[in-house]
Each structure stands twice: as C-alpha cells, then as structure tokens.
Design an enzyme around this catalytic site. Structure first.
Site: not given
Length: 371
Positions: A15, A75, A94, A96, A270
């Site tokens: 991505r 990510k 992201y 996490h 994740d």
C-alpha cells in the site's frame, strides 16, 4: 507544509499512504509533496502519475524523511526507519503502539509527533481511519480462512459453504464490530453456518436484525467461547479496544478442545491479538500450526490487496491530512477533537493513556500541548 510519502518497507506491504489524486489536492492548496521513487508502484500508481499531479519524486527513503515536515505512511515505522525520524516531525500513520514496546520507546526518544490513524475518533466513538481497513480485513479473514481450510494447506478439508446433502462449515466470529460484521457477511454469503459473539446486547440486536438467517448471535463469555470452539471449523478474532492491547479471549489451553485442522484468523494481531497463541506473521510466511490448529496471523492483511486498500484508506485519511497540512498539527487538533484523540506521542511524552498503561510508562495530558 512539506509532506513526504516514503515507500513502505514492511514485509509484503504494497500500500501507499497517498494516491496521485490526494497529492494533487495537497499541491492545489499550496503544499509541497515529495514521494519516494516507486512508493506507489505496488498499488498500481506510477511515479509519472505523481509528477503529473504536481509531486516531486525523491530517490531514497532517507531523502524523503529528511525533507518532510509531515510524513504520511500506512504502517508503523520499523527499525531501519527509527533513525530517520526527526524531532518535531509529524508522523501520520497506523502505529498500534500498545502491541509493541520497542516502537513506542523509539518514537518517544525521537521526540517526534505521532498521530495514529487507529485512535482518531468521532463523537459517536467510531474510528473513521480504522474502518476502511477493518472492512477489508474482515472480508479477507473469511477469504483466507476458507483457503486454509483446504487439506493441502493444513485445514480440515472442508468447503466453507458445503454442498447439497453436506453441512456447511461452522464459522465463529469473536467481536461484532466492523471486522466481525464484514466477516459475517462474507461467510454468510458463501453459505457457512455463522455465529457472532459480542458483549453488547444492543450490538447483537442490531446484527440479528440485519444479518441473513444463517448468522446467529451469542453472548461472549468464557463459558460460551469454550463450548463453541469445540465445533468451529474457522474462528475469526475481531476484537478491538481502541489504542489498547486486545484481550486474550482464546487461551493456550483451549486449543486442545478444537478439532484437528481448525483454522484461526486473528485480525486483532496488530493490537496484540485476542488469541493467546497468535503472533504476527507475514504474507510471505502467513501461517504456523500449534496442536494441529492452523494459525493465520498476518498483521497487515489489507496489504495483500493494495489497490483496493490504498483507495479505501486514502478516501478516509485525505480530509484529515489536508487539515493537518493547512493548519499544522497543533491548530488542527485544537479545532478538531477527532485529531486530538489521534495524538499518541508528542515531543518525547506519551499522551494517549492506553499506550502508557500498556507498558507502565509515564503519561502526559494531551491538553498540555494544545493549550
């Protein structure tokens, strides 16, 4: 503002955080967009498309981080990127954090500003930047689970929807949120016998109203889970606590009660995973077997369908990216509470309580920086 879009370097992550259309919108507003060479290639976007949109192509990831005031990613940064991140640089991606302490400590040490897609939250408690990837992951969980139920891949050798005269597979979904709902729709559409478990009666009433007849709802508790796993062929973990580590609803000792060749797909991996025996895997090596139970725990499932995922993600992130670029992160967060809730780390301090609690680290109120 100067915006940098590096190429994702996580295993099999195809991505990209910004499409050429998104780059054009930012350039149109007077911002400078720098895209690393071939960053969009995995999603089907060539460098020439970014250049036509007004972006500048840079040859390396180092050059992209060096020039940017705001980094847009998909990510979380991985170890080779830690040293590239600068003090006061805004990272919009992201993260996490609660599932990985080394990343949290690295971002604290970098003194950057980390605004996490997954904790941007609307007043109705929905998570607008997590929803599109949750939709993709929920649907993929069934697609992958059905595949790994095949005998050559370690599964029980069961066709998800069965055939006339043969019962369909039993699918158990833990969590009735976005991931669980999308997984249920997919599994039901393929003809499986589906049960969704959740702790919210209101949510289960809604699901009971909208789901087809082959989807049933059940209260989630340890007793019910232990009973249901004995008969399930495919189990999908779809539990989310925003910004925090997922609870273990299936523990190590429960595997012995499952049938040989049962498939577990933990979409929550994740965020630490809601299945105790799950650990992050990659698209390159997606599964492993414990006690004859197949575990599929890829932490970036939507990365396998990058064209769909990139468009779905950037449709959601671009309006927020424009606010951040137009106003700067501080003013944007002051004006928009949704963005304020996305702030996790600022200039060496954790400002999201669930992240600090996960590692027993110091915590500062975000208001300190927004006053």
């Amino acid at each position: 503002m100067i915006i940098g879009v590096p190429k994702e370097i996580k295993n099999n992550e195809n991505r990209v955080a910004l499409t050429p259309a998104g780059a054009k919108e930012l350039v149109k507003r007077g911002h400078s967009v720098y895209v690393q060479h071939t960053a969009g290639e995995g999603s089907g976007f060539a460098d020439t498309e970014y250049e036509a949109a007004g972006a500048t192509i840079l040859p390396t990831i180092e050059a992209t981080y060096e020039i940017a005031e705001m980094i847009m990613k998909v990510k979380e940064p991985i170890e080779p990127e830690y040293k590239l991140i600068k003090e006061n640089q805004l990272l919009f991606t992201y993260f996490h954090f609660a599932s990985y302490e080394p990343l949290t400590k690295a971002m604290v040490e970098s003194k950057s500003v980390c605004l996490a897609y997954e904790t941007v939250e609307k007043s109705d408690r929905s998570l607008p930047l997590l929803v599109p990837m949750s939709e993709v992951a929920g649907r993929m969980a069934i697609q992958k689970g059905a595949n790994y139920l095949e005998k050559p891949l370690g599964g029980r050798g069961i066709l998800l929807g069965g055939v006339p005269g043969v019962l369909p597979a039993k699918v158990l979904i833990l969590g009735g949120g976005v991931v669980g709902t999308q997984a249920a729709w997919m599994a039901a559409g393929l003809g499986a016998d589906v049960t969704i478990m959740d702790v919210s009666l209101a949510r289960m009433r809604y699901l009971a109203d909208v789901m087809p007849a082959n989807v049933k709802t059940m209260m989630s508790n340890e007793y019910n889970i232990r009973e249901m796993i004995k008969h399930a062929d495919l189990i999908v973990g779809a539990v989310l606590i925003p910004g925090a580590k997922a609870p273990h609803l299936i523990t190590r000792d429960m595997l012995k009660d499952m049938k040989k060749g049962t498939v577990l797909v933990d979409v929550a991996v994740d965020q630490g995973g809601c299945i105790e025996t799950c650990k992050p895997t990659t698209h390159e090596n997606p599964t492993y077997v414990i006690d004859d139970v197949v575990h599929y725990c890829v932490a970036n499932m939507p990365g396998a369908v990058p064209y769909t995922s990139t468009l779905a993600l950037t449709n959601a992130t671009l309006p927020y990216a424009i606010q951040l670029a137009d106003k700067g992160w501080k003013k944007a967060a002051q004006d928009n509470q949704e963005l304020a809730l996305g702030l996790n780390v600022i200039n060496g301090e954790i400002v999201y309580k669930a992240v600090a609690d996960a590692f027993d680290m110091p915590y500062a109120l975000v208001e300190k920086y927004l006053a």
